[in-house]
Design an enzyme around this catalytic site. Sequence first.
Site, PDB file in Angstrom:
ATOM      1  N   CYS A 304       0.864  -1.211  -0.213  1.00 52.12           N
ATOM      2  CA  CYS A 304      -0.041  -0.093   0.164  1.00 52.12           C
ATOM      3  C   CYS A 304       0.720   1.167  -0.040  1.00 52.12           C
ATOM      4  CB  CYS A 304      -0.898   0.107   1.167  1.00 52.12           C
ATOM      5  SG  CYS A 304      -2.052  -1.415   1.122  1.00 52.12           S
TER       6      CYS A 304
HETATM    7  N1  LIG Z   1      -2.498  -6.226   2.072  1.00 50.24           N
HETATM    8  C1  LIG Z   1      -3.240  -5.258   2.775  1.00 50.24           C
HETATM    9  O1  LIG Z   1      -2.543  -5.116   3.630  1.00 50.24           O
HETATM   10  C2  LIG Z   1      -4.197  -4.333   1.900  1.00 50.24           C
HETATM   11  C3  LIG Z   1      -4.588  -3.366   2.774  1.00 50.24           C
HETATM   12  C4  LIG Z   1      -5.304  -2.608   2.323  1.00 50.24           C
HETATM   13  C5  LIG Z   1      -5.670  -2.391   0.734  1.00 50.24           C
HETATM   14  N2  LIG Z   1      -5.133  -3.410   0.115  1.00 50.24           N
HETATM   15  C6  LIG Z   1      -5.514  -3.512  -1.160  1.00 50.24           C
HETATM   16  O2  LIG Z   1      -6.416  -4.541  -1.700  1.00 50.24           O
HETATM   17  C7  LIG Z   1      -6.224  -5.177  -2.902  1.00 50.24           C
HETATM   18  C8  LIG Z   1      -5.739  -6.535  -2.645  1.00 50.24           C
HETATM   19  O3  LIG Z   1      -4.601  -6.783  -1.960  1.00 50.24           O
HETATM   20  P1  LIG Z   1      -3.933  -8.031  -1.207  1.00 50.24           P
HETATM   21  O4  LIG Z   1      -2.914  -7.641  -0.374  1.00 50.24           O
HETATM   22  O5  LIG Z   1      -5.179  -8.943  -0.856  1.00 50.24           O
HETATM   23  O6  LIG Z   1      -3.452  -8.664  -2.408  1.00 50.24           O
HETATM   24  P2  LIG Z   1      -2.927 -10.387  -2.616  1.00 50.24           P
HETATM   25  O7  LIG Z   1      -2.031 -10.536  -3.661  1.00 50.24           O
HETATM   26  O8  LIG Z   1      -2.720 -10.639  -1.299  1.00 50.24           O
HETATM   27  O9  LIG Z   1      -4.199 -11.144  -3.086  1.00 50.24           O
HETATM   28  C9  LIG Z   1      -4.808 -10.913  -4.439  1.00 50.24           C
HETATM   29  C10 LIG Z   1      -5.370 -12.111  -4.880  1.00 50.24           C
HETATM   30  O10 LIG Z   1      -6.389 -11.847  -6.033  1.00 50.24           O
HETATM   31  C11 LIG Z   1      -6.061 -13.156  -6.666  1.00 50.24           C
HETATM   32  N3  LIG Z   1      -6.446 -12.629  -8.196  1.00 50.24           N
HETATM   33  C12 LIG Z   1      -5.713 -11.965  -9.118  1.00 50.24           C
HETATM   34  N4  LIG Z   1      -6.295 -11.558 -10.237  1.00 50.24           N
HETATM   35  C13 LIG Z   1      -7.666 -12.310 -10.056  1.00 50.24           C
HETATM   36  C14 LIG Z   1      -8.508 -12.484 -10.904  1.00 50.24           C
HETATM   37  N5  LIG Z   1      -8.533 -11.907 -12.188  1.00 50.24           N
HETATM   38  N6  LIG Z   1      -9.687 -13.115 -10.345  1.00 50.24           N
HETATM   39  C15 LIG Z   1      -9.592 -13.631  -9.204  1.00 50.24           C
HETATM   40  N7  LIG Z   1      -8.486 -13.698  -8.460  1.00 50.24           N
HETATM   41  C16 LIG Z   1      -7.660 -12.865  -8.679  1.00 50.24           C
HETATM   42  C17 LIG Z   1      -4.746 -13.368  -6.465  1.00 50.24           C
HETATM   43  O11 LIG Z   1      -4.355 -14.907  -6.957  1.00 50.24           O
HETATM   44  C18 LIG Z   1      -4.625 -13.526  -5.177  1.00 50.24           C
HETATM   45  O12 LIG Z   1      -5.020 -14.501  -4.543  1.00 50.24           O
HETATM   46  C19 LIG Z   1      -4.835  -4.248  -3.368  1.00 50.24           C
HETATM   47  O13 LIG Z   1      -5.785  -3.110  -4.141  1.00 50.24           O
HETATM   48  C20 LIG Z   1      -4.364  -3.668  -2.101  1.00 50.24           C
HETATM   49  O14 LIG Z   1      -3.951  -2.352  -2.450  1.00 50.24           O
HETATM   50  C21 LIG Z   1      -4.239  -4.238   0.768  1.00 50.24           C
END
Ligand SMILES: NC(=O)c1ccc[n+]([C@@H]2O[C@H](COP(=O)([O-])OP(=O)(O)OC[C@H]3O[C@@H](n4cnc5c(N)ncnc54)[C@H](O)[C@@H]3O)[C@@H](O)[C@H]2O)c1
Length: 466
Positions: A304
């Site tokens: 982030c």
């Molecule tokens: N990790 C954090 O602490 C956090 C906090 C706030 C916001 N965010 C935001 O949340 C969003 C997700 O982050 P995250 O950390 O969970 O990512 P992540 O990489 O942990 O998880 C994403 C998941 O999406 C899957 N994926 C990708 N493309 C896909 C598709 N087309 N269809 C289905 N699944 C698909 C991946 O295989 C993975 O399992 C991002 O925008 C991030 O900026 C994350």
Amino acid sequence: MRSPSHAAGSELGPTIKNMTTASENRLAGLIAKIDSREARIGIIGMGYVGLPLALLFSGQRFRVTGFDVEQSRVDKLNAGASYIVRILPSEIQEAQRVGFRATADYSEIAQMDAVIICVPTPLNDHHEPDLSFVTGTVKSIAPWLREGQLIVLESTTYPGTTEEVVVPLLETGNPRSLKVSRSLDEPGVHVAFSPEREDPGNTDVARHDIPKVIGGCGPASTQLASAMYDAIFRSVIPVSNPATAEMTKLLENIYRCVNIALVNELKQLCMRMGIDIHEVIDAAKTKPFGFQAFYPGPGLGGHCIPIDPFYLSWKARQFDFRTRFIELAGEINTAMPYFVIEQIAATLNEQRKSIKGSKILVLGVAYKRDIDDLRESPSLTIIELLREKGAAVAYNDPFFATVGRGRQYDLDMTSAPLDNLGKYDAVVIVTDHSTYDYRAIVEQSQLVVDTRNATKGIDSPKIVRC
Ligand SMILES: NC(=O)c1ccc[n+]([C@@H]2O[C@H](COP(=O)([O-])OP(=O)(O)OC[C@H]3O[C@@H](n4cnc5c(N)ncnc54)[C@H](O)[C@@H]3O)[C@@H](O)[C@H]2O)c1
């Protein structure tokens, strides 16, 4: 968790009670389905955000389907296993008992009443927003859209994404020519943006206690999304539109990024002036108003804080606006791993040694304490820079037995045991995991470079804090 803050109706239009048209009745029906837990929730992206969210809904007895393109994740979840350290297999199994399952089959979207998108939003090689995961997901769900469904984007992104990218793809990609509902009496699909505000590793605030900001593409979308999140969060905060909700998330993360840059800069000044920045911060934070403590470190990490500001800078350029403050903060934070390298070089120099040929152990590769996430971790940059300068580098991290290849690194390393520390010319603390015994580490090492103030309270000439 119905709460007084479930007041979307009063702020954003007539309440459900006053509804009369067929569309309004449909909306009231959907909300009743949420209240009775009959509504089926689909969550796309079973990662750090999507999987815990799925468990929250399961905890409130919703039947949740997790969608992911990675078949190995789908298989693990369906086998009742977990791939995120802080989520126990027993939590997945408990969710399964109320209907949780995972799939890679997008046709199941048609059976969902609400679909929440939690896919990655990284930067591309030019440091510009890479929305390909979001657009790919939206294109995949559009063919299965149904009248009355709720689609919520949770991925962090620039203001305008929901209206300018998600809505057009949904409207043009569905075979029934469904449109997004813009008013309470207009039928169609409901669309909203609601940012994820989780703080990984933070055990002080339970996730359901973090207020949920929601901006819908119209009052019906906001009401429906508010009703859904109200079932799992203690409070919901409806805002006027998706762009406001998108900007809210960026403001929060940019606030952190800018303040961390400030203390990182002041740390460097304090070092030159012989002042302990941590003592300064501890004293400053006794002020009961107008000050929030941020701490210096070896650079920003995670999915982030190092990334999100660039989403806004990029969008701002479309408005002929340069976000100078954000760019300066980015510059300072990005330079921190290089500053750490300079400090290691200077410390070794004092011992008549150079980085080239030295044995160096990096403690911690996770981007922050006690989490199993190494995305954008400054440790990775520090290891690469040390290797480039000719050091023999090892690392230790209780959360990562190996580190292979990522989007921006290719390390191929195995975690070294935490014994025989005296064989290293320097031990560099980059991630201050709480399981480390810092006193023992200092005792056994020749030299400790501490970038996190993890050795606070330990008095030893072997420690160099930077
Ligand atoms: N990790 C954090 O602490 C956090 C906090 C706030 C916001 N965010 C935001 O949340 C969003 C997700 O982050 P995250 O950390 O969970 O990512 P992540 O990489 O942990 O998880 C994403 C998941 O999406 C899957 N994926 C990708 N493309 C896909 C598709 N087309 N269809 C289905 N699944 C698909 C991946 O295989 C993975 O399992 C991002 O925008 C991030 O900026 C994350």
